[in-house]
Scaffold this motif. Structure first.
Motif, PDB file in Angstrom:
ATOM      1  N   UNK A 185     -10.593 -20.242   0.285  1.00  0.00           N
ATOM      2  CA  UNK A 185     -11.364 -19.285   1.096  1.00  0.00           C
ATOM      3  C   UNK A 185     -12.461 -18.716   0.203  1.00  0.00           C
ATOM      4  N   UNK A 186     -13.684 -18.529   0.730  1.00  0.00           N
ATOM      5  CA  UNK A 186     -14.790 -18.108  -0.142  1.00  0.00           C
ATOM      6  C   UNK A 186     -14.630 -16.702  -0.723  1.00  0.00           C
ATOM      7  N   UNK A 187     -13.788 -15.870  -0.099  1.00  0.00           N
ATOM      8  CA  UNK A 187     -13.636 -14.503  -0.601  1.00  0.00           C
ATOM      9  C   UNK A 187     -12.398 -14.341  -1.490  1.00  0.00           C
ATOM     10  N   UNK A 188     -11.856 -15.455  -1.956  1.00  0.00           N
ATOM     11  CA  UNK A 188     -10.699 -15.387  -2.856  1.00  0.00           C
ATOM     12  C   UNK A 188     -10.919 -16.318  -4.036  1.00  0.00           C
ATOM     13  N   UNK A 189     -10.367 -15.932  -5.184  1.00  0.00           N
ATOM     14  CA  UNK A 189     -10.465 -16.793  -6.368  1.00  0.00           C
ATOM     15  C   UNK A 189      -9.065 -17.185  -6.845  1.00  0.00           C
ATOM     16  N   UNK A 190      -8.060 -16.873  -6.051  1.00  0.00           N
ATOM     17  CA  UNK A 190      -6.668 -17.063  -6.497  1.00  0.00           C
ATOM     18  C   UNK A 190      -6.226 -18.521  -6.411  1.00  0.00           C
ATOM     19  N   UNK A 191      -5.281 -18.884  -7.276  1.00  0.00           N
ATOM     20  CA  UNK A 191      -4.799 -20.270  -7.311  1.00  0.00           C
ATOM     21  C   UNK A 191      -3.413 -20.377  -6.674  1.00  0.00           C
ATOM     22  N   UNK A 192      -3.102 -21.562  -6.179  1.00  0.00           N
ATOM     23  CA  UNK A 192      -1.750 -21.840  -5.690  1.00  0.00           C
ATOM     24  C   UNK A 192      -0.735 -21.637  -6.811  1.00  0.00           C
ATOM     25  N   UNK A 193      -1.124 -22.090  -8.022  1.00  0.00           N
ATOM     26  CA  UNK A 193      -0.193 -22.021  -9.147  1.00  0.00           C
ATOM     27  C   UNK A 193       0.267 -20.584  -9.387  1.00  0.00           C
ATOM     28  N   UNK A 194      -0.669 -19.639  -9.308  1.00  0.00           N
ATOM     29  CA  UNK A 194      -0.286 -18.238  -9.529  1.00  0.00           C
ATOM     30  C   UNK A 194       0.647 -17.729  -8.434  1.00  0.00           C
ATOM     31  N   UNK A 195       0.379 -18.113  -7.187  1.00  0.00           N
ATOM     32  CA  UNK A 195       1.303 -17.709  -6.110  1.00  0.00           C
ATOM     33  C   UNK A 195       2.686 -18.331  -6.324  1.00  0.00           C
ATOM     34  N   UNK A 196       2.707 -19.598  -6.745  1.00  0.00           N
ATOM     35  CA  UNK A 196       3.994 -20.276  -6.947  1.00  0.00           C
ATOM     36  C   UNK A 196       4.852 -19.536  -7.971  1.00  0.00           C
ATOM     37  N   UNK A 197       4.179 -18.878  -8.926  1.00  0.00           N
ATOM     38  CA  UNK A 197       4.927 -18.132  -9.940  1.00  0.00           C
ATOM     39  C   UNK A 197       5.567 -16.856  -9.394  1.00  0.00           C
ATOM     40  N   UNK A 198       5.114 -16.419  -8.227  1.00  0.00           N
ATOM     41  CA  UNK A 198       5.626 -15.164  -7.667  1.00  0.00           C
ATOM     42  C   UNK A 198       6.984 -15.328  -6.992  1.00  0.00           C
ATOM     43  N   UNK A 199       7.353 -16.561  -6.664  1.00  0.00           N
ATOM     44  CA  UNK A 199       8.563 -16.778  -5.874  1.00  0.00           C
ATOM     45  C   UNK A 199       9.151 -18.151  -6.158  1.00  0.00           C
ATOM     46  N   UNK A 200      10.426 -18.268  -5.882  1.00  0.00           N
ATOM     47  CA  UNK A 200      11.050 -19.594  -5.949  1.00  0.00           C
ATOM     48  C   UNK A 200      11.166 -20.183  -4.555  1.00  0.00           C
ATOM     49  N   UNK A 201      10.741 -19.411  -3.573  1.00  0.00           N
ATOM     50  CA  UNK A 201      10.872 -19.839  -2.181  1.00  0.00           C
ATOM     51  C   UNK A 201       9.590 -20.454  -1.636  1.00  0.00           C
ATOM     52  N   UNK A 202       9.514 -20.470  -0.312  1.00  0.00           N
ATOM     53  CA  UNK A 202       8.375 -21.082   0.365  1.00  0.00           C
ATOM     54  C   UNK A 202       7.136 -20.201   0.298  1.00  0.00           C
ATOM     55  N   UNK A 203       5.986 -20.855   0.442  1.00  0.00           N
ATOM     56  CA  UNK A 203       4.688 -20.178   0.492  1.00  0.00           C
ATOM     57  C   UNK A 203       3.868 -20.806   1.602  1.00  0.00           C
ATOM     58  N   UNK A 204       3.000 -20.012   2.206  1.00  0.00           N
ATOM     59  CA  UNK A 204       1.976 -20.621   3.053  1.00  0.00           C
ATOM     60  C   UNK A 204       0.658 -19.931   2.731  1.00  0.00           C
ATOM     61  N   UNK A 205      -0.425 -20.679   2.741  1.00  0.00           N
ATOM     62  CA  UNK A 205      -1.722 -20.014   2.667  1.00  0.00           C
ATOM     63  C   UNK A 205      -2.455 -20.274   3.971  1.00  0.00           C
ATOM     64  N   UNK A 206      -3.274 -19.313   4.344  1.00  0.00           N
ATOM     65  CA  UNK A 206      -3.943 -19.321   5.650  1.00  0.00           C
ATOM     66  C   UNK A 206      -5.426 -19.105   5.389  1.00  0.00           C
ATOM     67  N   UNK A 207      -6.129 -20.211   5.152  1.00  0.00           N
ATOM     68  CA  UNK A 207      -7.511 -20.128   4.671  1.00  0.00           C
ATOM     69  C   UNK A 207      -8.494 -19.915   5.821  1.00  0.00           C
TER      70      UNK A 207
END
Ligand SMILES: [Zn+2]
Ligand SMILES: [Zn+2]
Length: 258
Positions: free
Chosen positions: A13-35
């Motif tokens: 998304x153009x208004x975010x600079x965050x990476x999937x890798x950083x989100x993956x570090x927040x949890x051992x469970x599922x993630x979804x991104x909604x771009x």
């Protein structure tokens, strides 16, 4: 605890600079991104904000291969009547687990732009809630209606003001119910923009009308807002006797207990 944050953005998304890798570090469970998908994006100087689906899919597939398939695919469609055909043609043939539906702008300006401050708040509310209802009616296949208060975040709207618009809100909720969509509790709206009391009122109205499907999303654009105030939002839902959240895999709804 199987429920997850059902509204998040990465650098896709153009208004975010965050990476999937950083989100993956927040949890051992599922993630979804909604771009973001916003044609003629007023917030982006009128340019189209279009998710690069090929790159997004490739990245998720590569990460899922080494992270046990923990990442799901999502998109946040910003609706305007003028972009209906472009949205439908973009979605054609693409696979998402969840589609969020939002109204961010009216074709001329985004509701978070300063021009809103010079306008009559009631006129903005009338226009915005009308566009929301139209979006739900017209866009088939969306799963979650996001941040119902987006258009009024900049306005000094009180609960008394919002109650005046109950007929408009009932039309919106009726449309959401008819499409079997989930209603989002947007925790940044609630606890950053301090609209929790407006959400409390809307949740009550929705339940009164037979609504049962709730989604919680932080609308994080960085890991700092990941699961932002989730405990507070869940406590609020429990007060209303809600026992589960509605999540989507392959756009099929299922309930995760809270
Ligand atoms: Zn949004
Ligand atoms: Zn968002």
């Amino acid at each position: 605890m199987g429920y997850y944050d059902q509204h998040m953005h990465t650098h896709f998304s153009p208004d975010s600079a965050e990476s999937f890798e950083n989100y993956l570090e927040q949890t051992e469970g599922l993630l979804v991104t909604t771009e973001h998908l916003d044609f003629h994006d007023a917030y982006n100087g009128g340019a189209d904000t279009v998710l690069d689906y090929a790159a997004y899919s490739e990245k998720i597939d590569a990460l899922n291969a080494i992270h046990d398939g923990r990442i799901r695919r999502g998109i946040e469609v910003g609706y305007t009547p003028e972009s209906h055909a472009q949205i439908m043609s973009y979605l054609e043939g693409k696979t998402f687990d969840v589609i969020l539906l939002s109204v961010h702008q009216n074709g001329r300006y985004d509701y978070l732009q300063p021009i809103i401050d010079e306008m009559d708040p009631k006129a903005v509310m009338r226009e915005y809630f009308g566009l929301c209802t139209e979006a739900v009616h017209k866009l088939d296949g969306a799963n979650v209606f996001s941040h119902f208060d987006y258009g009024i975040r900049r306005l000094p709207v009180t609960l008394v003001d919002l109650r005046e618009f109950e007929p408009h809100l009932k039309q919106l909720l009726n449309a959401i119910l008819a499409k079997e969509m989930a209603l989002e509790l947007n925790t940044r709206s609630m606890y950053e923009y301090q609209n929790a009391d407006l959400y409390r009122y809307l949740i009550g109205l929705y339940i009164e009308m037979g609504g049962t499907r709730f989604s919680i999303g932080s609308d994080a654009h960085s890991i700092h807002k990941y699961r932002y105030h989730f405990d507070d939002a869940i406590a609020l839902l429990r007060e209303f006797g809600v026992t589960g959240l509605t999540q989507f895999k392959d756009r099929i709804a299922y309930i995760e207990p809270i």
